[in-house]
Design a protein around this motif. Structure first.
Motif, PDB file in Angstrom:
ATOM      1  N   ARG A   4      67.957  61.397  -4.614  1.00 15.40           N
ATOM      2  CA  ARG A   4      66.728  61.811  -3.932  1.00 15.40           C
ATOM      3  C   ARG A   4      65.729  62.363  -4.939  1.00 15.40           C
ATOM      4  O   ARG A   4      66.071  63.189  -5.788  1.00 15.40           O
ATOM      5  CB  ARG A   4      67.041  62.891  -2.884  1.00 15.40           C
ATOM      6  CG  ARG A   4      67.980  62.457  -1.779  1.00 15.40           C
ATOM      7  CD  ARG A   4      67.347  61.417  -0.870  1.00 15.40           C
ATOM      8  NE  ARG A   4      66.135  61.899  -0.257  1.00 15.40           N
ATOM      9  CZ  ARG A   4      66.111  62.624   0.883  1.00 15.40           C
ATOM     10  NH1 ARG A   4      67.247  62.927   1.504  1.00 15.40           N
ATOM     11  NH2 ARG A   4      64.966  63.014   1.395  1.00 15.40           N
ATOM     12  N   ARG A   5      64.488  61.891  -4.830  1.00 12.90           N
ATOM     13  CA  ARG A   5      63.424  62.411  -5.689  1.00 12.90           C
ATOM     14  C   ARG A   5      63.039  63.816  -5.243  1.00 12.90           C
ATOM     15  O   ARG A   5      63.015  64.124  -4.064  1.00 12.90           O
ATOM     16  CB  ARG A   5      62.198  61.501  -5.632  1.00 12.90           C
ATOM     17  CG  ARG A   5      62.367  60.152  -6.301  1.00 12.90           C
ATOM     18  CD  ARG A   5      61.056  59.396  -6.282  1.00 12.90           C
ATOM     19  NE  ARG A   5      60.007  60.137  -6.958  1.00 12.90           N
ATOM     20  CZ  ARG A   5      58.700  60.007  -6.700  1.00 12.90           C
ATOM     21  NH1 ARG A   5      58.291  59.167  -5.772  1.00 12.90           N
ATOM     22  NH2 ARG A   5      57.816  60.716  -7.365  1.00 12.90           N
ATOM     23  N   TRP A   6      62.718  64.661  -6.228  1.00 14.50           N
ATOM     24  CA  TRP A   6      62.359  66.051  -5.933  1.00 14.50           C
ATOM     25  C   TRP A   6      60.877  66.114  -5.585  1.00 14.50           C
ATOM     26  O   TRP A   6      60.046  66.582  -6.338  1.00 14.50           O
ATOM     27  CB  TRP A   6      62.686  66.937  -7.127  1.00 14.50           C
ATOM     28  CG  TRP A   6      62.507  68.413  -6.889  1.00 14.50           C
ATOM     29  CD1 TRP A   6      61.638  69.245  -7.523  1.00 14.50           C
ATOM     30  CD2 TRP A   6      63.208  69.230  -5.946  1.00 14.50           C
ATOM     31  NE1 TRP A   6      61.763  70.524  -7.043  1.00 14.50           N
ATOM     32  CE2 TRP A   6      62.721  70.545  -6.073  1.00 14.50           C
ATOM     33  CE3 TRP A   6      64.212  68.967  -5.003  1.00 14.50           C
ATOM     34  CZ2 TRP A   6      63.199  71.600  -5.295  1.00 14.50           C
ATOM     35  CZ3 TRP A   6      64.685  70.017  -4.233  1.00 14.50           C
ATOM     36  CH2 TRP A   6      64.179  71.315  -4.388  1.00 14.50           C
ATOM     37  N   ASN A   7      60.534  65.654  -4.371  1.00 13.80           N
ATOM     38  CA  ASN A   7      59.155  65.675  -3.914  1.00 13.80           C
ATOM     39  C   ASN A   7      59.017  66.661  -2.753  1.00 13.80           C
ATOM     40  O   ASN A   7      59.984  67.309  -2.345  1.00 13.80           O
ATOM     41  CB  ASN A   7      58.704  64.273  -3.504  1.00 13.80           C
ATOM     42  CG  ASN A   7      59.656  63.616  -2.509  1.00 13.80           C
ATOM     43  OD1 ASN A   7      60.324  64.306  -1.735  1.00 13.80           O
ATOM     44  ND2 ASN A   7      59.741  62.298  -2.538  1.00 13.80           N
ATOM     45  N   GLN A  63      61.937  68.664  -0.617  1.00 12.94           N
ATOM     46  CA  GLN A  63      61.975  70.122  -0.682  1.00 12.94           C
ATOM     47  C   GLN A  63      61.982  70.730   0.716  1.00 12.94           C
ATOM     48  O   GLN A  63      62.727  71.679   0.992  1.00 12.94           O
ATOM     49  CB  GLN A  63      60.779  70.629  -1.484  1.00 12.94           C
ATOM     50  CG  GLN A  63      60.832  70.279  -2.967  1.00 12.94           C
ATOM     51  CD  GLN A  63      59.544  70.626  -3.696  1.00 12.94           C
ATOM     52  OE1 GLN A  63      58.776  71.456  -3.253  1.00 12.94           O
ATOM     53  NE2 GLN A  63      59.310  69.969  -4.826  1.00 12.94           N
ATOM     54  N   GLN A  81      67.001  65.802 -17.115  1.00 12.33           N
ATOM     55  CA  GLN A  81      65.642  65.840 -16.568  1.00 12.33           C
ATOM     56  C   GLN A  81      65.252  64.511 -15.945  1.00 12.33           C
ATOM     57  O   GLN A  81      64.556  64.470 -14.932  1.00 12.33           O
ATOM     58  CB  GLN A  81      64.658  66.231 -17.671  1.00 12.33           C
ATOM     59  CG  GLN A  81      64.817  67.674 -18.140  1.00 12.33           C
ATOM     60  CD  GLN A  81      63.993  67.985 -19.361  1.00 12.33           C
ATOM     61  OE1 GLN A  81      63.365  67.102 -19.948  1.00 12.33           O
ATOM     62  NE2 GLN A  81      63.998  69.251 -19.784  1.00 12.33           N
ATOM     63  N   GLY A  86      64.784  65.485 -12.384  1.00 15.45           N
ATOM     64  CA  GLY A  86      63.435  66.020 -12.447  1.00 15.45           C
ATOM     65  C   GLY A  86      63.440  67.364 -13.142  1.00 15.45           C
ATOM     66  O   GLY A  86      64.472  68.049 -13.196  1.00 15.45           O
ATOM     67  N   ARG A  96      64.504  70.698 -10.958  1.00 16.42           N
ATOM     68  CA  ARG A  96      65.928  70.804 -10.639  1.00 16.42           C
ATOM     69  C   ARG A  96      66.783  70.873 -11.887  1.00 16.42           C
ATOM     70  O   ARG A  96      67.862  71.483 -11.882  1.00 16.42           O
ATOM     71  CB  ARG A  96      66.366  69.617  -9.767  1.00 16.42           C
ATOM     72  CG  ARG A  96      65.939  69.737  -8.319  1.00 16.42           C
ATOM     73  CD  ARG A  96      66.606  68.688  -7.465  1.00 16.42           C
ATOM     74  NE  ARG A  96      66.193  67.336  -7.821  1.00 16.42           N
ATOM     75  CZ  ARG A  96      66.669  66.239  -7.247  1.00 16.42           C
ATOM     76  NH1 ARG A  96      67.577  66.323  -6.281  1.00 16.42           N
ATOM     77  NH2 ARG A  96      66.230  65.038  -7.604  1.00 16.42           N
TER      78      ARG A  96
END
Length: 252
Positions: A68-71, A75, A209, A213, A216
């Motif tokens: 999952r992208r940290w968008n 969040q 990273q 991301g 995180r």
């Protein structure tokens, strides 16, 4: 006791359930999926709280899910998954004819040594750190995250059981071991020693990273230094307070 465990099918919940049953307690899980010994969150909302002496909530979206992208959307999902389940349990407890004597809530973000355990992920007991553990089991070397200042802490199901069983325990307990201030470099050396192999494979921070991301990645690359003062004061007895002994037990 009869214990209700929300989010009990994840890594920590599975360990806690096994421990509670071994101690003679009866456990009912609250999960997204129905099954033996379970109720769903929808059933909890519509039918109310089943009869129980204690309730625990471990539920929450896996904040370190690498898929999952940290968008902003994710969040909000991470936050709402914790708030909504807690609110649902609180409402059910408030409406219950007989409230449980104990309610334990696991809050915040837990950081783990990735080569041994996993961030909570309901219905996936192994969690999302199989990649890191495979560095140890497949390549036979102790993987470590970069940075000697990195500190990780391990949540102990035994602390949760102690909070449920000891009537004098109240307030906030840090669910970590006394050795939680160990740096990742120290951890890697200790794990390598337990395996009988050197710690040869540093994991570049750029890889962490890229997967998680920057925001995180900080959780893994920097961590937190936490001391369990109140946990010790509450009378909890650690089976393996020292890292070396704990690692030998896990490897065995």
């Amino acid at each position: 006791m009869r214990v209700l465990v929300g989010g009990g099918t994840g890594f920590i919940g599975t360990a806690l359930t096994q421990l509670l049953k071994a101690r003679g307690h009866e456990v009912t899980l609250v999960s997204r999926k129905p099954g033996a010994g379970r109720i769903t969150w929808d059933e909890l909302a519509t039918s109310g709280l089943p009869r129980c002496d204690a309730a625990v909530n471990l539920a929450g979206e896996n904040i370190l899910n690498p898929l999952r992208r940290w968008n902003e959307a994710f969040q909000k999902e991470v936050l709402s998954s914790r708030l909504e389940t807690t609110q649902m349990l609180a409402r059910a407890i408030a409406k219950a004819p007989q409230s449980p004597q104990v309610w334990v809530l696991v809050t915040g973000v837990a950081y783990y040594q990735p080569s041994l355990t996993a961030e909570y992920d309901e219905d996936s007991p192994g969690g999302d750190f199989d990649f890191f553990s495979n560095l140890v089991t497949k390549w036979e070397a102790a993987a470590r995250l970069p940075g000697d200042s990195t500190r990780q802490v391990v949540v102990r199901s035994g602390i949760l059981a102690h909070a449920l069983e000891a009537s004098h325990v109240q307030g906030v307990l840090n669910g970590v071991s006394p050795a939680s201030s160990t740096t990742n470099a120290e951890f890697a050396r200790a794990l390598g020693a337990a395996l009988g192999r050197p710690a040869l494979i540093p994991l570049p921070s750029t890889v962490v990273q890229a997967v998680f991301g920057r925001e995180r990645a900080v959780m893994l690359l920097e961590g937190q230094k936490v001391v369990p003062r109140r946990t010790l004061a509450a009378g909890y007895q650690y089976s393996f307070p020292e890292l070396a002994a704990a690692l030998k037990e896990v490897i065995a």
